[in-house]
Design a protein around this motif. Sequence first.
Motif, mmCIF file in Angstrom:
data_model
loop_
_atom_site.group_PDB
_atom_site.id
_atom_site.type_symbol
_atom_site.label_atom_id
_atom_site.label_comp_id
_atom_site.label_asym_id
_atom_site.label_seq_id
_atom_site.Cartn_x
_atom_site.Cartn_y
_atom_site.Cartn_z
ATOM 1 N N VAL A 61 12.156 7.541 -11.225
ATOM 2 C CA VAL A 61 12.590 6.280 -10.600
ATOM 3 C C VAL A 61 11.932 5.102 -11.314
ATOM 4 O O VAL A 61 12.587 4.114 -11.655
ATOM 5 N N GLN A 62 10.641 5.209 -11.556
ATOM 6 C CA GLN A 62 9.908 4.131 -12.225
ATOM 7 C C GLN A 62 10.495 3.843 -13.605
ATOM 8 O O GLN A 62 10.605 2.687 -14.010
ATOM 9 N N ASP A 63 10.896 4.877 -14.334
ATOM 10 C CA ASP A 63 11.461 4.686 -15.667
ATOM 11 C C ASP A 63 12.765 3.904 -15.650
ATOM 12 O O ASP A 63 13.172 3.353 -16.672
ATOM 13 N N GLN A 64 13.433 3.840 -14.508
ATOM 14 C CA GLN A 64 14.694 3.113 -14.390
ATOM 15 C C GLN A 64 14.498 1.616 -14.136
ATOM 16 O O GLN A 64 15.451 0.853 -14.188
ATOM 17 N N ILE A 65 13.260 1.211 -13.879
ATOM 18 C CA ILE A 65 12.960 -0.179 -13.538
ATOM 19 C C ILE A 65 12.362 -0.869 -14.759
ATOM 20 O O ILE A 65 11.303 -0.472 -15.235
ATOM 21 N N PRO A 66 13.023 -1.900 -15.280
ATOM 22 C CA PRO A 66 12.497 -2.610 -16.453
ATOM 23 C C PRO A 66 11.108 -3.199 -16.168
ATOM 24 O O PRO A 66 10.837 -3.672 -15.075
ATOM 25 N N ARG A 67 10.238 -3.149 -17.164
ATOM 26 C CA ARG A 67 8.876 -3.686 -17.007
ATOM 27 C C ARG A 67 8.873 -5.201 -16.811
ATOM 28 O O ARG A 67 8.016 -5.736 -16.136
ATOM 29 N N LYS A 68 9.770 -5.885 -17.472
ATOM 30 C CA LYS A 68 9.829 -7.331 -17.324
ATOM 31 C C LYS A 68 11.126 -7.669 -16.642
ATOM 32 O O LYS A 68 12.160 -7.119 -16.991
ATOM 33 N N PRO A 69 11.144 -8.501 -15.651
ATOM 34 C CA PRO A 69 10.077 -9.365 -15.148
ATOM 35 C C PRO A 69 9.302 -8.755 -13.981
ATOM 36 O O PRO A 69 8.799 -9.470 -13.138
ATOM 37 N N ARG A 70 9.204 -7.449 -13.918
ATOM 38 C CA ARG A 70 8.598 -6.800 -12.747
ATOM 39 C C ARG A 70 7.313 -6.057 -13.099
ATOM 40 O O ARG A 70 7.076 -5.712 -14.234
ATOM 41 N N GLU A 71 6.518 -5.807 -12.074
ATOM 42 C CA GLU A 71 5.362 -4.923 -12.158
ATOM 43 C C GLU A 71 5.712 -3.659 -11.411
ATOM 44 O O GLU A 71 6.282 -3.706 -10.328
ATOM 45 N N ARG A 72 5.376 -2.509 -11.958
ATOM 46 C CA ARG A 72 5.630 -1.228 -11.293
ATOM 47 C C ARG A 72 4.266 -0.581 -11.052
ATOM 48 O O ARG A 72 3.567 -0.222 -11.982
ATOM 49 N N LEU A 73 3.890 -0.452 -9.813
ATOM 50 C CA LEU A 73 2.567 0.049 -9.465
ATOM 51 C C LEU A 73 2.689 1.325 -8.647
ATOM 52 O O LEU A 73 3.540 1.425 -7.765
ATOM 53 N N GLN A 74 1.815 2.277 -8.912
ATOM 54 C CA GLN A 74 1.835 3.533 -8.161
ATOM 55 C C GLN A 74 0.613 3.633 -7.271
ATOM 56 O O GLN A 74 -0.465 3.180 -7.621
ATOM 57 N N THR A 75 0.806 4.249 -6.118
ATOM 58 C CA THR A 75 -0.249 4.513 -5.123
ATOM 59 C C THR A 75 -1.194 3.331 -4.952
ATOM 60 O O THR A 75 -2.389 3.425 -5.131
ATOM 61 N N THR A 76 -0.621 2.212 -4.583
ATOM 62 C CA THR A 76 -1.363 0.975 -4.379
ATOM 63 C C THR A 76 -1.438 0.657 -2.891
ATOM 64 O O THR A 76 -0.437 0.710 -2.204
ATOM 65 N N ASP A 77 -2.643 0.340 -2.403
ATOM 66 C CA ASP A 77 -2.781 -0.083 -1.013
ATOM 67 C C ASP A 77 -2.013 -1.374 -0.798
ATOM 68 O O ASP A 77 -2.004 -2.252 -1.653
ATOM 69 N N LEU A 78 -1.368 -1.474 0.350
ATOM 70 C CA LEU A 78 -0.657 -2.696 0.703
ATOM 71 C C LEU A 78 -1.316 -3.331 1.904
ATOM 72 O O LEU A 78 -1.698 -2.655 2.837
ATOM 73 N N ASP A 79 -1.434 -4.634 1.885
ATOM 74 C CA ASP A 79 -1.949 -5.385 3.023
ATOM 75 C C ASP A 79 -0.753 -6.072 3.670
ATOM 76 O O ASP A 79 -0.273 -7.095 3.185
ATOM 77 N N ILE A 80 -0.250 -5.480 4.753
ATOM 78 C CA ILE A 80 0.910 -6.017 5.440
ATOM 79 C C ILE A 80 0.437 -6.755 6.689
ATOM 80 O O ILE A 80 -0.253 -6.188 7.534
ATOM 81 N N VAL A 81 0.817 -8.016 6.795
ATOM 82 C CA VAL A 81 0.407 -8.844 7.929
ATOM 83 C C VAL A 81 0.864 -8.195 9.232
ATOM 84 O O VAL A 81 1.981 -7.700 9.341
ATOM 85 N N GLU A 89 0.013 -5.420 10.553
ATOM 86 C CA GLU A 89 0.132 -3.962 10.504
ATOM 87 C C GLU A 89 -1.275 -3.366 10.503
ATOM 88 O O GLU A 89 -2.096 -3.701 9.649
ATOM 89 N N ALA A 90 -1.557 -2.499 11.464
ATOM 90 C CA ALA A 90 -2.893 -1.917 11.587
ATOM 91 C C ALA A 90 -3.153 -0.856 10.524
ATOM 92 O O ALA A 90 -4.275 -0.703 10.049
ATOM 93 N N SER A 91 -2.131 -0.102 10.138
ATOM 94 C CA SER A 91 -2.336 0.951 9.150
ATOM 95 C C SER A 91 -2.315 0.361 7.739
ATOM 96 O O SER A 91 -1.898 -0.774 7.527
#
Length: 62
Positions: free
Chosen positions: A16-36, A38-40
Motif C-alpha cells: 500500500v505504501q509503495d502506491q503512495i507518491p513520496r511527494k507531496p506526502r509523508e508516509r509514516l509507519q507505526t507512528t503514535d497519533l495524538d488525537i484531540v 481521545e483517551a487512547s
Amino acid sequence: MMAAPDLVHNRIVADVQDQIPRKPRERLQTTDLDIVDEASEPIPDLVVLERGVARASTGTTG
C-alpha cells in the motif's frame, strides 16, 4: 501488550505504501497519533500526511 503484526500483514502495508507518491506526502509507519479528545493512543500501520503538517517529536532520548 499486543503481538507484532505478522509478515503477511507487513507486506500488505508495504505494498500500500509503495502506491503512495513520496511527494507531496509523508508516509509514516507505526507512528503514535495524538488525537484531540481521545483517551487512547492509536498506533496505525500507516499514516499519510501532507509534508510539513506533522510537528516534530517532542520526546527525548537517552
